[in-house]
Motif scaffolding. Structure first.
Motif, short mmCIF file in Angstrom:
data_model
loop_
_atom_site.label_atom_id
_atom_site.label_comp_id
_atom_site.label_asym_id
_atom_site.label_seq_id
_atom_site.Cartn_x
_atom_site.Cartn_y
_atom_site.Cartn_z
N GLY A 1 10.47 -6.46 3.68
CA GLY A 1 9.04 -6.69 3.50
C GLY A 1 8.63 -8.10 3.83
N PRO A 2 7.33 -8.36 3.83
CA PRO A 2 6.84 -9.71 4.11
C PRO A 2 7.07 -10.64 2.93
N GLY A 3 6.91 -11.91 3.16
CA GLY A 3 7.04 -12.90 2.10
C GLY A 3 8.48 -13.14 1.72
N LEU A 4 8.71 -13.69 0.53
CA LEU A 4 10.04 -14.01 0.04
C LEU A 4 10.83 -14.79 1.09
N GLY A 5 10.21 -15.84 1.58
CA GLY A 5 10.78 -16.59 2.70
C GLY A 5 12.15 -17.15 2.47
N LYS A 6 12.52 -17.42 1.21
CA LYS A 6 13.82 -18.02 0.95
C LYS A 6 14.94 -17.00 0.83
N VAL A 7 14.61 -15.72 0.85
CA VAL A 7 15.62 -14.71 0.60
C VAL A 7 16.77 -14.80 1.59
N PRO B 1 0.83 -1.21 0.00
CA PRO B 1 0.00 0.00 0.00
C PRO B 1 0.86 1.26 0.00
N SER B 2 0.37 2.30 -0.63
CA SER B 2 1.16 3.51 -0.82
C SER B 2 1.60 4.14 0.50
N GLU B 3 0.74 4.05 1.53
CA GLU B 3 1.10 4.62 2.83
C GLU B 3 2.31 3.89 3.42
N GLU B 4 2.32 2.56 3.28
CA GLU B 4 3.44 1.77 3.80
C GLU B 4 4.71 2.02 2.99
N LEU B 5 4.55 2.17 1.69
CA LEU B 5 5.71 2.47 0.84
C LEU B 5 6.32 3.80 1.24
N ALA B 6 5.49 4.82 1.43
CA ALA B 6 6.00 6.13 1.82
C ALA B 6 6.73 6.07 3.15
#
Length: 212
Positions: A126-132, A107-112
């Motif tokens: 950020g969330p996700g991308l568990g293997k990173v 969401p734009s608010e979180e990006l800002a």
């Protein structure tokens, strides 16, 4: 005012980001770029504070551009915008010095807010991308030199760094001053021979099992 460079090969995405971020009074889009080579030239010319970096682009991708920008322009922070399909690339970008990543549907608010935090020097994972985390060389399960010398308080601070906490939030959680937090973080980075909070967050996520 935080000066931004938008880097994405899709014009529609750049226009969408620009329209959203222009609504934030403290953010200014100073330029756009459609590939890594143009991005590097724009960073050199305009000295933006934060670069919003796409990963998959023609001519030069976001990983190569991130590496060069972080090596040549220490004041520019790179925040990767990505998708679930780009885990390998995100891992490389973080390794080369990106200050964090967010998914493109954030969401734009979180990006800002993430842009503001990265500008202040904080890590944004950020969330996700568990293997990173597991794909970055720093995040191996073997403990780095200096790990055993960390105090229980330093381990507590590392856990909070991995969760994306600011110095103020760490101070409030542990009932200590922000100055004390800064001193602890400096010692942690020195003990583990780490470059910055991003590397500290990565290694803490791996070795301490922190889910940010």
């Amino acid at each position: 005012m935080i000066r931004l460079l938008l880097v994405d090969d899709e014009n529609l995405i750049r226009k969408g980001l620009k329209a959203l971020l222009k609504l934030e009074a403290d953010l200014e889009i100073v330029a756009e770029a459609e590939n890594g080579i143009v991005a590097i030239a724009q960073v050199e010319k305009l000295q933006p504070d934060v670069v919003l970096m796409d990963i998959r682009m023609p001519v030069m991708d976001g990983v190569a551009a991130t590496r060069q920008i972080c090596q040549q322009f220490s004041t520019a922070k790179v925040l990767v915008l990505t998708t679930f399909a780009d885990e390998d690339y995100v891992a490389q970008a973080l390794h080369y010095g990106a200050a964090g990543y967010l998914l493109k549907d954030t969401p734009s608010e979180e990006l800002a807010q993430a842009i503001r935090m990265v500008h202040k020097g904080y890590t944004q994972l950020g969330p996700g991308l568990g293997k990173v985390m597991g794909q970055i060389s720093l995040a191996s399960k073997s403990t780095p030199p200096g790990w055993d010398a960390l105090t229980p308080r330093e381990l507590d601070i590392l856990k909070l760094i991995a969760k994306g906490a600011s110095n103020r939030e760490i101070a409030e959680a542990l009932y200590i001053t922000e100055k004390t937090v800064k001193n602890h973080i400096t010692r942690i980075l020195d003990r583990l021979n780490l470059r910055d909070r991003t590397q500290a967050a990565i290694i803490a996520s791996s070795l301490l099992g922190v889910d940010n």
